[in-house]
Design an enzyme around this catalytic site. Structure first.
Site, PDB file in Angstrom:
ATOM      1  N   SER A   1       0.833  -1.209   0.000  1.00  8.44           N
ATOM      2  CA  SER A   1       0.000   0.000   0.000  1.00  8.44           C
ATOM      3  C   SER A   1       0.866   1.257   0.000  1.00  8.44           C
ATOM      4  O   SER A   1       2.001   1.255   0.478  1.00  8.44           O
ATOM      5  CB  SER A   1      -0.903   0.036   1.236  1.00  8.44           C
ATOM      6  OG  SER A   1      -1.769  -1.073   1.252  1.00  8.44           O
TER       7      SER A   1
HETATM    8  N1  SAH Z   1      -0.871  -4.732   4.126  1.00 11.57           N
HETATM    9  C1  SAH Z   1      -0.218  -5.052   2.874  1.00 11.57           C
HETATM   10  C2  SAH Z   1      -1.122  -4.738   1.709  1.00 11.57           C
HETATM   11  C3  SAH Z   1      -1.040  -5.831   0.699  1.00 11.57           C
HETATM   12  S1  SAH Z   1      -2.277  -5.763  -0.572  1.00 11.57           S
HETATM   13  C4  SAH Z   1       1.118  -4.337   2.756  1.00 11.57           C
HETATM   14  O1  SAH Z   1       1.387  -3.427   3.553  1.00 11.57           O
HETATM   15  O2  SAH Z   1       1.924  -4.716   1.904  1.00 11.57           O
HETATM   16  C5  SAH Z   1      -3.586  -6.736   0.116  1.00 11.57           C
HETATM   17  C6  SAH Z   1      -3.248  -8.146   0.522  1.00 11.57           C
HETATM   18  O3  SAH Z   1      -4.485  -8.775   0.907  1.00 11.57           O
HETATM   19  C7  SAH Z   1      -2.642  -9.007  -0.582  1.00 11.57           C
HETATM   20  O4  SAH Z   1      -1.441  -9.547  -0.124  1.00 11.57           O
HETATM   21  C8  SAH Z   1      -3.700 -10.102  -0.795  1.00 11.57           C
HETATM   22  O5  SAH Z   1      -3.152 -11.364  -1.148  1.00 11.57           O
HETATM   23  C9  SAH Z   1      -4.389 -10.141   0.550  1.00 11.57           C
HETATM   24  N2  SAH Z   1      -5.733 -10.730   0.538  1.00 11.57           N
HETATM   25  C10 SAH Z   1      -6.689 -10.645  -0.421  1.00 11.57           C
HETATM   26  N3  SAH Z   1      -7.785 -11.336  -0.058  1.00 11.57           N
HETATM   27  C11 SAH Z   1      -7.522 -11.878   1.171  1.00 11.57           C
HETATM   28  C12 SAH Z   1      -8.260 -12.700   2.075  1.00 11.57           C
HETATM   29  N4  SAH Z   1      -9.503 -13.129   1.813  1.00 11.57           N
HETATM   30  N5  SAH Z   1      -7.671 -13.050   3.241  1.00 11.57           N
HETATM   31  C13 SAH Z   1      -6.413 -12.652   3.555  1.00 11.57           C
HETATM   32  N6  SAH Z   1      -5.660 -11.873   2.729  1.00 11.57           N
HETATM   33  C14 SAH Z   1      -6.204 -11.490   1.553  1.00 11.57           C
END
Ligand code: SAH
Length: 213
Positions: free
Chosen positions: A64
């Protein structure tokens, strides 16, 4: 994995930029100054790590934008030892920011590749969330509930009921809601049955995926 004075200088500038953009929580700004974001990115992006931008990580996901991380963290109003559940571990950067703010963090990721990579990276950087779990964030973590705060870091088409149920009274759920783009939404649990809803404008996230493990 170098973390130099140059990186520190770039982090200080980033924190200043976030302050100009309206982030006021000192605890959040300190965490941004502390966490080496360049070490959460593929080395080809290292030079850009302290720009206020999202970047690709593994498995078609993104780390993000720092402003988004700071904004969501500020909404949570983290106090030391608050028990926080993060949905979407991804690169682990948001996890690290919450840990630096003193929270006890539980985090869930559904992409196995990211789960493995980030589970190895965090301890190498001296960052110790309470649990990093491979699973489906739609279900939350009933075995460790209730939480003082829950932060969803992917765009959710609706509010998963289990997450509301796993919030303490007085706790906050911060969740970007919507398909194409998302409205940052915060629910505050008032009592067993009532939640107060606040909305904070538009953001963009990768989707929170359901039933695809
Ligand atoms: N907090 C992260 C943001 C990553 S983007 C950072 O700082 O890098 C969002 C993330 O949510 C992705 O890694 C994706 O694989 C995950 N995601 C999507 N659907 C999900 C679910 N149902 N349960 C857990 N994680 C999920």
């Amino acid at each position: 994995m170098k973390n130099t004075a140059k990186h520190q200088g770039l982090r200080n500038q980033l924190a200043k930029l976030l302050e100009e953009k309206g982030i006021t929580d000192k605890n959040v700004l300190e965490a941004i100054k502390t966490i080496p974001r360049h070490l959460f990115l593929n080395s080809s992006f290292e030079d850009f790590a302290y720009q206020d931008k999202a970047f690709p990580i593994a498995a078609d996901q993104t780390i993000s934008q720092p402003y988004t991380v700071a904004f969501q963290s500020q909404l949570l109003e983290v106090k030391k030892e608050d028990k926080i559940l993060e949905i979407g571990t991804g690169s682990g950067y948001q996890t690290a920011v919450l840990c630096a703010m003193g929270a006890t963090v539980y985090t869930i990721e559904r992409q196995n590749e990211l789960f493995k990579k980030t589970s190895l990276l965090l301890p190498k950087l001296g960052i110790r969330p309470k649990k990093v779990i491979f699973g489906d964030g739609y279900k939350g973590l009933p075995e460790f509930a209730p939480f003082d705060g829950i932060i969803v870091t992917a765009g959710a088409p609706f509010i998963p009921q289990p997450l509301m149920a796993q919030l303490k009274v007085g706790g906050k759920l911060v969740i970007p809601l919507g398909e194409e783009h998302q409205i940052m939404t915060m629910l505050i649990r008032k009592n067993e049955t009532q939640f107060e809803k606040h909305e904070f404008g538009e953001f963009r996230f990768v989707p929170l995926l359901e039933n695809k493990n």
